[in-house]
Every structure is written in C-alpha cells, then in structure tokens.
Design a protein around this motif. Structure first.
Motif, PDB file in Angstrom:
ATOM      1  N   ILE A   7       0.898  -1.242   0.076  1.00  0.00           N
ATOM      2  CA  ILE A   7       0.101  -0.060  -0.115  1.00  0.00           C
ATOM      3  C   ILE A   7       1.000   1.078  -0.042  1.00  0.00           C
ATOM      4  CG2 ILE A   7      -1.693   1.136   1.365  1.00  0.00           C
ATOM      5  CD1 ILE A   7      -2.685  -1.252   2.481  1.00  0.00           C
ATOM      6  N   ASP A   8       0.666   2.087  -1.068  1.00  0.00           N
ATOM      7  CA  ASP A   8       1.376   3.334  -0.928  1.00  0.00           C
ATOM      8  C   ASP A   8       2.867   3.094  -0.870  1.00  0.00           C
ATOM      9  OD1 ASP A   8      -0.941   4.777  -1.136  1.00  0.00           O
ATOM     10  OD2 ASP A   8      -0.950   5.034   0.824  1.00  0.00           O
ATOM     11  N   GLY A   9       3.418   1.897  -1.687  1.00  0.00           N
ATOM     12  CA  GLY A   9       4.922   1.702  -1.821  1.00  0.00           C
ATOM     13  C   GLY A   9       5.512   1.340  -0.838  1.00  0.00           C
ATOM     14  N   ASP A  10       4.608   0.872   0.322  1.00  0.00           N
ATOM     15  CA  ASP A  10       5.185   0.213   1.651  1.00  0.00           C
ATOM     16  C   ASP A  10       4.631  -1.189   1.710  1.00  0.00           C
ATOM     17  OD1 ASP A  10       6.691   2.272   2.441  1.00  0.00           O
ATOM     18  OD2 ASP A  10       4.900   3.275   3.407  1.00  0.00           O
ATOM     19  N   ALA A  11       5.553  -2.290   1.743  1.00  0.00           N
ATOM     20  CA  ALA A  11       5.008  -3.622   2.016  1.00  0.00           C
ATOM     21  C   ALA A  11       4.985  -4.010   3.349  1.00  0.00           C
ATOM     22  CB  ALA A  11       6.033  -4.539   1.554  1.00  0.00           C
ATOM     23  N   ASP A  12       3.889  -4.674   3.953  1.00  0.00           N
ATOM     24  CA  ASP A  12       3.767  -5.397   5.210  1.00  0.00           C
ATOM     25  C   ASP A  12       3.521  -6.816   5.272  1.00  0.00           C
ATOM     26  OD1 ASP A  12       3.250  -5.296   7.799  1.00  0.00           O
ATOM     27  OD2 ASP A  12       1.252  -4.760   7.959  1.00  0.00           O
ATOM     28  N   THR A  13       4.391  -7.442   5.744  1.00  0.00           N
ATOM     29  CA  THR A  13       4.167  -8.999   5.752  1.00  0.00           C
ATOM     30  C   THR A  13       4.121  -9.348   7.066  1.00  0.00           C
ATOM     31  OG1 THR A  13       6.586  -9.294   5.786  1.00  0.00           O
ATOM     32  CG2 THR A  13       5.533  -9.122   3.730  1.00  0.00           C
ATOM     33  N   GLU A  14       3.302 -10.824   7.188  1.00  0.00           N
ATOM     34  CA  GLU A  14       3.092 -11.273   8.388  1.00  0.00           C
ATOM     35  C   GLU A  14       3.232 -12.815   8.270  1.00  0.00           C
ATOM     36  OE1 GLU A  14      -0.643 -12.214  11.562  1.00  0.00           O
ATOM     37  OE2 GLU A  14      -0.809 -11.031   9.365  1.00  0.00           O
ATOM     38  N   SER A  15       3.768 -13.580   9.123  1.00  0.00           N
ATOM     39  CA  SER A  15       4.132 -14.856   9.308  1.00  0.00           C
ATOM     40  C   SER A  15       3.060 -15.400  10.068  1.00  0.00           C
ATOM     41  CB  SER A  15       5.287 -15.456   9.645  1.00  0.00           C
ATOM     42  OG  SER A  15       6.424 -14.929   8.629  1.00  0.00           O
ATOM     43  N   VAL A  16       1.938 -16.065   9.737  1.00  0.00           N
ATOM     44  CA  VAL A  16       1.040 -16.631  10.677  1.00  0.00           C
ATOM     45  C   VAL A  16       1.666 -18.035  11.344  1.00  0.00           C
ATOM     46  CG1 VAL A  16      -1.199 -17.816  10.590  1.00  0.00           C
ATOM     47  CG2 VAL A  16      -0.606 -15.671   9.077  1.00  0.00           C
ATOM     48  N   PHE A  17       2.405 -18.894  10.619  1.00  0.00           N
ATOM     49  CA  PHE A  17       2.505 -20.171  10.981  1.00  0.00           C
ATOM     50  C   PHE A  17       3.951 -20.510  10.515  1.00  0.00           C
ATOM     51  CE2 PHE A  17       2.696 -24.825  10.608  1.00  0.00           C
ATOM     52  CZ  PHE A  17       2.573 -25.187  11.895  1.00  0.00           C
ATOM     53  N   GLU A  18       4.958 -21.015  11.042  1.00  0.00           N
ATOM     54  CA  GLU A  18       6.405 -21.413  10.918  1.00  0.00           C
ATOM     55  C   GLU A  18       6.852 -22.437  11.421  1.00  0.00           C
ATOM     56  OE1 GLU A  18       9.304 -18.288   9.319  1.00  0.00           O
ATOM     57  OE2 GLU A  18      10.379 -18.782  11.102  1.00  0.00           O
ATOM     58  N   VAL A  19       7.451 -23.376  10.801  1.00  0.00           N
ATOM     59  CA  VAL A  19       8.125 -24.451  11.510  1.00  0.00           C
ATOM     60  C   VAL A  19       9.663 -24.398  10.437  1.00  0.00           C
ATOM     61  CG1 VAL A  19       6.281 -26.020  12.068  1.00  0.00           C
ATOM     62  CG2 VAL A  19       6.989 -26.041   9.537  1.00  0.00           C
ATOM     63  N   GLY A  20      10.502 -25.081  11.326  1.00  0.00           N
ATOM     64  CA  GLY A  20      11.663 -25.453  10.930  1.00  0.00           C
ATOM     65  C   GLY A  20      12.202 -26.746  11.462  1.00  0.00           C
ATOM     66  N   VAL A  21      13.395 -27.123  11.231  1.00  0.00           N
ATOM     67  CA  VAL A  21      13.904 -28.333  11.547  1.00  0.00           C
ATOM     68  C   VAL A  21      14.340 -28.061  13.139  1.00  0.00           C
ATOM     69  CG1 VAL A  21      15.833 -30.220  11.298  1.00  0.00           C
ATOM     70  CG2 VAL A  21      14.700 -28.895   9.561  1.00  0.00           C
ATOM     71  N   GLY A  22      13.298 -28.763  13.938  1.00  0.00           N
ATOM     72  CA  GLY A  22      13.288 -28.485  15.612  1.00  0.00           C
ATOM     73  C   GLY A  22      12.790 -27.328  16.096  1.00  0.00           C
ATOM     74  N   TYR A  23      11.770 -26.630  15.349  1.00  0.00           N
ATOM     75  CA  TYR A  23      11.195 -25.519  16.053  1.00  0.00           C
ATOM     76  C   TYR A  23       9.915 -25.470  15.281  1.00  0.00           C
ATOM     77  CZ  TYR A  23      12.066 -21.972  12.458  1.00  0.00           C
ATOM     78  OH  TYR A  23      12.093 -21.147  11.532  1.00  0.00           O
ATOM     79  N   ARG A  24       8.928 -24.997  15.948  1.00  0.00           N
ATOM     80  CA  ARG A  24       7.520 -24.405  15.672  1.00  0.00           C
ATOM     81  C   ARG A  24       6.961 -23.298  16.237  1.00  0.00           C
ATOM     82  NH1 ARG A  24       2.467 -26.328  17.561  1.00  0.00           N
ATOM     83  NH2 ARG A  24       0.820 -27.148  16.179  1.00  0.00           N
ATOM     84  N   ASP A  25       6.469 -22.353  15.218  1.00  0.00           N
ATOM     85  CA  ASP A  25       5.777 -21.112  15.859  1.00  0.00           C
ATOM     86  C   ASP A  25       4.598 -20.966  15.215  1.00  0.00           C
ATOM     87  OD1 ASP A  25       5.606 -18.502  16.846  1.00  0.00           O
ATOM     88  OD2 ASP A  25       6.826 -17.439  15.559  1.00  0.00           O
ATOM     89  N   GLY A  26       3.438 -21.099  16.211  1.00  0.00           N
ATOM     90  CA  GLY A  26       2.112 -21.043  15.931  1.00  0.00           C
ATOM     91  C   GLY A  26       1.640 -22.350  16.308  1.00  0.00           C
ATOM     92  N   ASP A  27       0.164 -22.512  15.949  1.00  0.00           N
ATOM     93  CA  ASP A  27      -0.327 -23.850  16.118  1.00  0.00           C
ATOM     94  C   ASP A  27      -1.261 -24.188  15.102  1.00  0.00           C
ATOM     95  OD1 ASP A  27      -2.998 -22.366  16.587  1.00  0.00           O
ATOM     96  OD2 ASP A  27      -2.398 -21.705  18.363  1.00  0.00           O
ATOM     97  N   ALA A  28      -2.106 -25.464  15.378  1.00  0.00           N
ATOM     98  CA  ALA A  28      -2.768 -26.008  14.204  1.00  0.00           C
ATOM     99  C   ALA A  28      -3.913 -25.274  14.056  1.00  0.00           C
ATOM    100  CB  ALA A  28      -3.188 -27.392  14.697  1.00  0.00           C
ATOM    101  N   PHE A  29      -4.576 -24.487  15.108  1.00  0.00           N
ATOM    102  CA  PHE A  29      -5.933 -23.496  14.892  1.00  0.00           C
ATOM    103  C   PHE A  29      -5.309 -22.378  14.046  1.00  0.00           C
ATOM    104  CE2 PHE A  29      -8.179 -19.890  16.526  1.00  0.00           C
ATOM    105  CZ  PHE A  29      -9.615 -20.624  16.360  1.00  0.00           C
ATOM    106  N   GLN A  30      -4.440 -21.688  14.171  1.00  0.00           N
ATOM    107  CA  GLN A  30      -3.843 -20.858  13.323  1.00  0.00           C
ATOM    108  C   GLN A  30      -3.694 -21.166  11.812  1.00  0.00           C
ATOM    109  OE1 GLN A  30      -0.549 -19.773  15.932  1.00  0.00           O
ATOM    110  NE2 GLN A  30      -1.469 -17.690  16.199  1.00  0.00           N
TER     111      GLN A  30
END
Length: 320
Positions: free
Chosen positions: A248-271
C-alpha cells in the motif's frame, strides 16, 4: 480390478481408518458434555460422532465380506473398493465441515478454543489413517479422494529429516494440498506455471519431510488500483512458512502466521487451519493471480524421493 497385495493393503488400511473413526468419535463424545458451545454446533458435532461410528460398522462389515468376495465374485472387487472409498470420502468431508464450524465459532468467541482443539485432534487422526487407493502404477487416494503419488517408505528419506510439525498440523496441510490441486484446474495457467505447481504439490505431499534444495513460494495475489494483497506458502532452506502481505502506497507489510523449521515450531494448528481456510477462499477467487517464485540453484530433480504419510502419526502432539 483383480485381487492383489494392493487390495489387501487397502482393506487393512480401511480397517484401521474405521477404527480411528470409532475411537475418535467415542473420545469426542466423552469430552463434549463438559464444554460450552452453541446448541447448533453441539448438534453438528454429535451428529458427526454418530455418523463416524455408523460408518465404522459399515466399513468393518464390508471388509469382513472381502474373503468371500474374492472367491465367489472377483469381478465385483472394483465396486467394493469404490463403495468403501465413497464412505470414507464422505466422512472426511463431514469432518472438514465440522472443523470449519468449530474454528469459526472459536474465532468469534462463541466456543472455547478447547472445542477446536478437540475436533482438530480427531480430524488429524482420521486424516492420517485414510487408506491409499489400490490402483495400478503409483497412484493413491488422498484425504479428498483424489489420485496422488503413493507413499514410499524408501529408507533414504530418513536422511532428509522432518520439519518441526506436530501431528495435528497434518489437518491444515491436507487442506492446503487440496487447494493447490484445485488451482491446477485453472484454464489460464501457462504450461510453465503448471509445471511449477506440480513441483510445489509434490513437495507439499512429502511433508512432514524436508525436501532438500527447494526454495519456492506459492502466492495468491490480488492487485487493485496500485495496491496489492497476497497470501502465500513458502518453503525456503529448512523453513516452512504460511504468511500474508500487503503493498500500500509503496510500503510492504508482511506477516508470518505459522512457521516451522527443523526442530522448532512457531504457531499452532488452529492458526494454520484458519490460514488454510483463507487460502482455500482465495484460491476460489479467479481474480487472484497465481504467483510462484522459484529461487533454487537448479531445476527440481527429486521426483524419486518417497512420501510417507504415516510419519505424521509419529510426531509429537500438543494436545497431550
């Protein structure tokens, strides 16, 4: 369709799926009385449990009939398999509808989050027990009754490792896989985009396994008046991310809702499940452009890598 090891395997997996239907329905019925929720939602959940138990009895009866069928009417094996297939698909769709209903109620505060957890846990268990489709070649039956590559227990897959998913995450991942298959039916897609989607779908179907060398994202973008919004699935190095963004108006805004790597998890199944429902809705919007970014160093060559859906059941569960 002739009697074969694939038919016997299908029968065994269908039996396991039937038992999962009954066990999870009984579990839900035991926990349900102590949970507050709208009467309409309670009635829907109670009906789902009754239907799951009834389908379990129907499936077990048909499976017990298989031995006689193989001896007396081998030509009727294909209709038998199709009947089993339709019953399972019907119940999986009913489970899908119930998960969507409880997630919507939990999102608005009409029902506690524990209701969504209860239903999603059982949905994941049933989904993981869905049998493979006994067809010629390497075709299989996914949780929505579509033909997919059959799971392969190749020992080399163990070297790839798994993302830090929990077992219940298999439910939203299954939702996303079905949405991606639906995207492939869009008539406007170029052959290049279809090929990229085919790679992305293959890698999604390998989850929870990490697929080495994959750096891809699949987004659904809507451009309006110089502004954009998008929803995206990204697999980059050893990280799997579900996210959204706007421009919007030349500005980007991003959001990570759920993320997993090898050995970690940020977020839950509901999200993740709410994200998957949003992704499904966006996939149905033909105004949204399919955008695929592939930044891998070389073209994908991992088609011989195996899939093992049973790995989901071996992962930890946050509900326990």
């Amino acid at each position: 369709m002739k009697a074969s090891p694939e038919i016997l395997k299908f029968a065994g997996e269908a039996h396991s799926c039937a038992m999962q239907m009954m066990e999870n329905a009984a579990y839900i019925q035991k926990e349900l009385p102590g949970l507050e929720m709208p009467d309409s939602l309670r009635i829907q959940i109670e009906k789902l449990c009754t239907d799951l138990i009834g389908t379990k009895h129907d499936l077990i009866h048909e499976i017990h009939e298989l031995d006689d069928l193989l001896e007396t009417a081998p030509d009727h094996i294909e209709p038998w398999v199709e009947r089993i297939r339709e019953w399972i698909i019907g119940q999986v769709r009913s489970v899908d509808e119930c998960v969507a209903a409880v997630n919507a109620a939990a999102s608005t505060g009409a029902a506690p989050f524990t209701v969504a957890i209860l239903i999603m846990e059982s949905a994941a268990n049933i989904l993981n027990a869905t049998p493979a489709w006994p067809a010629a070649g390497d075709e299989g039956l996914d949780e929505d009754g579509e033909q997919i590559g059959e799971d392969d227990d190749d020992e080399s897959d163990a070297d790839d490792g798994c993302y830090g998913f929990y077992s219940e995450d298999s439910y939203p991942i299954g939702q996303l896989i079905r949405a991606i298959r639906d995207l492939m039916d869009r008539p406007e897609l170029s052959p290049e985009t279809l090929e990229e989607l085919r790679v992305f779908l293959f890698v999604m179907e390998r989850l929870p396994l990490v697929t080495p060398g994959v750096r891809m994202s699949l987004g659904l973008r809507l451009d309006q008046g110089g502004e954009s919004d998008w929803i995206e699935i990204r697999m980059e190095d050893d990280v799997f991310t579900l996210g959204r963004g706007t421009w919007i108006d030349g500005d980007a805004d991003t959001e990570s809702v759920f993320e997993v790597g090898v050995g970690y998890r940020d977020g839950d199944a509901f999200q993740a499940s709410n994200f998957a429902q949003s992704f499904i809705n966006c996939a149905e919007d033909v105004c949204r452009e399919v955008v695929i970014d592939d930044s891998a160093d070389e073209p994908f060559k991992g088609w011989d890598l195996g899939k093992d859906k049973s790995l989901w059941g071996s992962l930890p569960c946050s509900f326990l």
